[in-house]
Design a protein around this motif. Sequence first.
Motif, PDB file in Angstrom:
ATOM      1  N   MET A   1       0.837  -1.213   0.000  1.00 63.49           N
ATOM      2  CA  MET A   1       0.000   0.000   0.000  1.00 63.49           C
ATOM      3  C   MET A   1       0.868   1.257   0.000  1.00 63.49           C
ATOM      4  O   MET A   1       0.546   2.235  -0.679  1.00 63.49           O
ATOM      5  CB  MET A   1      -0.929  -0.001   1.211  1.00 63.49           C
ATOM      6  N   ARG A   2       1.955   1.234   0.765  1.00 66.64           N
ATOM      7  CA  ARG A   2       2.867   2.384   0.777  1.00 66.64           C
ATOM      8  C   ARG A   2       3.482   2.601  -0.605  1.00 66.64           C
ATOM      9  O   ARG A   2       3.611   3.730  -1.067  1.00 66.64           O
ATOM     10  CB  ARG A   2       3.968   2.173   1.812  1.00 66.64           C
ATOM     11  N   ARG A   3       3.865   1.501  -1.253  1.00 64.79           N
ATOM     12  CA  ARG A   3       4.446   1.599  -2.592  1.00 64.79           C
ATOM     13  C   ARG A   3       3.427   2.195  -3.565  1.00 64.79           C
ATOM     14  O   ARG A   3       3.738   3.108  -4.332  1.00 64.79           O
ATOM     15  CB  ARG A   3       4.895   0.214  -3.057  1.00 64.79           C
ATOM     16  N   GLN A   4       2.190   1.698  -3.498  1.00 62.42           N
ATOM     17  CA  GLN A   4       1.141   2.223  -4.371  1.00 62.42           C
ATOM     18  C   GLN A   4       0.841   3.679  -4.054  1.00 62.42           C
ATOM     19  O   GLN A   4       0.584   4.477  -4.965  1.00 62.42           O
ATOM     20  CB  GLN A   4      -0.130   1.384  -4.233  1.00 62.42           C
ATOM     21  N   PHE A   5       0.882   4.046  -2.775  1.00 60.26           N
ATOM     22  CA  PHE A   5       0.643   5.427  -2.385  1.00 60.26           C
ATOM     23  C   PHE A   5       1.697   6.343  -2.991  1.00 60.26           C
ATOM     24  O   PHE A   5       1.378   7.416  -3.511  1.00 60.26           O
ATOM     25  CB  PHE A   5       0.651   5.551  -0.850  1.00 60.26           C
ATOM     26  N   LYS A   6       2.961   5.924  -2.941  1.00 61.92           N
ATOM     27  CA  LYS A   6       4.040   6.732  -3.518  1.00 61.92           C
ATOM     28  C   LYS A   6       3.842   6.899  -5.014  1.00 61.92           C
ATOM     29  O   LYS A   6       4.042   7.991  -5.562  1.00 61.92           O
ATOM     30  CB  LYS A   6       5.399   6.091  -3.232  1.00 61.92           C
ATOM     31  N   ILE A   7       3.443   5.805  -5.680  1.00 62.52           N
ATOM     32  CA  ILE A   7       3.208   5.878  -7.131  1.00 62.52           C
ATOM     33  C   ILE A   7       2.067   6.852  -7.429  1.00 62.52           C
ATOM     34  O   ILE A   7       2.194   7.720  -8.301  1.00 62.52           O
ATOM     35  CB  ILE A   7       2.894   4.472  -7.699  1.00 62.52           C
ATOM     36  N   LYS A   8       0.973   6.722  -6.698  1.00 65.44           N
ATOM     37  CA  LYS A   8      -0.181   7.601  -6.927  1.00 65.44           C
ATOM     38  C   LYS A   8       0.179   9.055  -6.621  1.00 65.44           C
ATOM     39  O   LYS A   8      -0.230   9.967  -7.338  1.00 65.44           O
ATOM     40  CB  LYS A   8      -1.384   7.178  -6.056  1.00 65.44           C
ATOM     41  N   ASN A   9       0.938   9.255  -5.562  1.00 64.72           N
ATOM     42  CA  ASN A   9       1.348  10.607  -5.201  1.00 64.72           C
ATOM     43  C   ASN A   9       2.197  11.221  -6.316  1.00 64.72           C
ATOM     44  O   ASN A   9       2.035  12.396  -6.660  1.00 64.72           O
ATOM     45  CB  ASN A   9       2.117  10.581  -3.875  1.00 64.72           C
ATOM     46  N   HIS A  10       3.098  10.417  -6.877  1.00 64.52           N
ATOM     47  CA  HIS A  10       3.936  10.886  -7.977  1.00 64.52           C
ATOM     48  C   HIS A  10       3.071  11.225  -9.194  1.00 64.52           C
ATOM     49  O   HIS A  10       3.290  12.259  -9.858  1.00 64.52           O
ATOM     50  CB  HIS A  10       4.975   9.818  -8.330  1.00 64.52           C
ATOM     51  N   GLN A  11       2.088  10.379  -9.482  1.00 61.57           N
ATOM     52  CA  GLN A  11       1.195  10.642 -10.613  1.00 61.57           C
ATOM     53  C   GLN A  11       0.408  11.928 -10.396  1.00 61.57           C
ATOM     54  O   GLN A  11       0.216  12.712 -11.333  1.00 61.57           O
ATOM     55  CB  GLN A  11       0.231   9.469 -10.807  1.00 61.57           C
ATOM     56  N   ILE A  12      -0.028  12.153  -9.165  1.00 59.82           N
ATOM     57  CA  ILE A  12      -0.765  13.379  -8.840  1.00 59.82           C
ATOM     58  C   ILE A  12       0.113  14.595  -9.092  1.00 59.82           C
ATOM     59  O   ILE A  12      -0.326  15.588  -9.685  1.00 59.82           O
ATOM     60  CB  ILE A  12      -1.273  13.347  -7.383  1.00 59.82           C
ATOM     61  N   GLU A  13       1.372  14.528  -8.652  1.00 63.38           N
ATOM     62  CA  GLU A  13       2.294  15.650  -8.862  1.00 63.38           C
ATOM     63  C   GLU A  13       2.512  15.905 -10.350  1.00 63.38           C
ATOM     64  O   GLU A  13       2.544  17.058 -10.785  1.00 63.38           O
ATOM     65  CB  GLU A  13       3.629  15.394  -8.155  1.00 63.38           C
ATOM     66  N   GLN A  14       2.633  14.824 -11.118  1.00 62.17           N
ATOM     67  CA  GLN A  14       2.803  14.991 -12.567  1.00 62.17           C
ATOM     68  C   GLN A  14       1.571  15.640 -13.189  1.00 62.17           C
ATOM     69  O   GLN A  14       1.693  16.528 -14.038  1.00 62.17           O
ATOM     70  CB  GLN A  14       3.063  13.639 -13.231  1.00 62.17           C
ATOM     71  N   LEU A  15       0.395  15.214 -12.763  1.00 63.35           N
ATOM     72  CA  LEU A  15      -0.841  15.793 -13.296  1.00 63.35           C
ATOM     73  C   LEU A  15      -0.988  17.258 -12.896  1.00 63.35           C
ATOM     74  O   LEU A  15      -1.443  18.084 -13.699  1.00 63.35           O
ATOM     75  CB  LEU A  15      -2.045  14.980 -12.828  1.00 63.35           C
ATOM     76  N   LYS A  16      -0.572  17.601 -11.685  1.00 61.57           N
ATOM     77  CA  LYS A  16      -0.608  19.002 -11.262  1.00 61.57           C
ATOM     78  C   LYS A  16       0.285  19.858 -12.150  1.00 61.57           C
ATOM     79  O   LYS A  16      -0.103  20.956 -12.569  1.00 61.57           O
ATOM     80  CB  LYS A  16      -0.161  19.136  -9.805  1.00 61.57           C
ATOM     81  N   GLU A  17       1.486  19.348 -12.421  1.00 54.37           N
ATOM     82  CA  GLU A  17       2.406  20.079 -13.294  1.00 54.37           C
ATOM     83  C   GLU A  17       1.823  20.223 -14.698  1.00 54.37           C
ATOM     84  O   GLU A  17       1.924  21.291 -15.319  1.00 54.37           O
ATOM     85  CB  GLU A  17       3.754  19.368 -13.357  1.00 54.37           C
ATOM     86  N   GLU A  18       1.204  19.155 -15.182  1.00 50.73           N
ATOM     87  CA  GLU A  18       0.591  19.195 -16.509  1.00 50.73           C
ATOM     88  C   GLU A  18      -0.546  20.211 -16.548  1.00 50.73           C
ATOM     89  O   GLU A  18      -0.659  20.986 -17.509  1.00 50.73           O
ATOM     90  CB  GLU A  18       0.075  17.797 -16.863  1.00 50.73           C
ATOM     91  N   ILE A  19      -1.369  20.231 -15.535  1.00 50.21           N
ATOM     92  CA  ILE A  19      -2.473  21.197 -15.451  1.00 50.21           C
ATOM     93  C   ILE A  19      -1.928  22.613 -15.418  1.00 50.21           C
ATOM     94  O   ILE A  19      -2.441  23.509 -16.100  1.00 50.21           O
ATOM     95  CB  ILE A  19      -3.358  20.918 -14.218  1.00 50.21           C
TER      96      ILE A  19
END
Length: 87
Positions: free
Chosen positions: A48-66
């Motif tokens: 779950m921690r690994r998946q959380f880190k992945i999702k958090n990274h994806q969120i940061e990428q999407l924020k930058e894209e937005i």
Amino acid sequence: VQISDLQRKIIEGGSRLKQQQNLYEAVRSDRNLYSKNLIESQEEIAEMRRQFKIKNHQIEQLKEEIQTKDHSLVKEHFNHHKVEKEK
């Protein structure tokens, strides 16, 4: 009489020993089960921690894209507004 008392005590001691052995086996079995459950839970938490880190990274990428697209949109809006004024 004394021999029969000693034999009775030996029998009682033997039955008490059997009872303690059964209790020990039950406790050991429970311990092994709980240990297995603990290891499985720890592995699940790690996943779950690994998946959380992945999702958090994806969120940061999407924020930058937005943010990038938002800047582009604002720039295009001003350019469009500037062209409209020049007409």
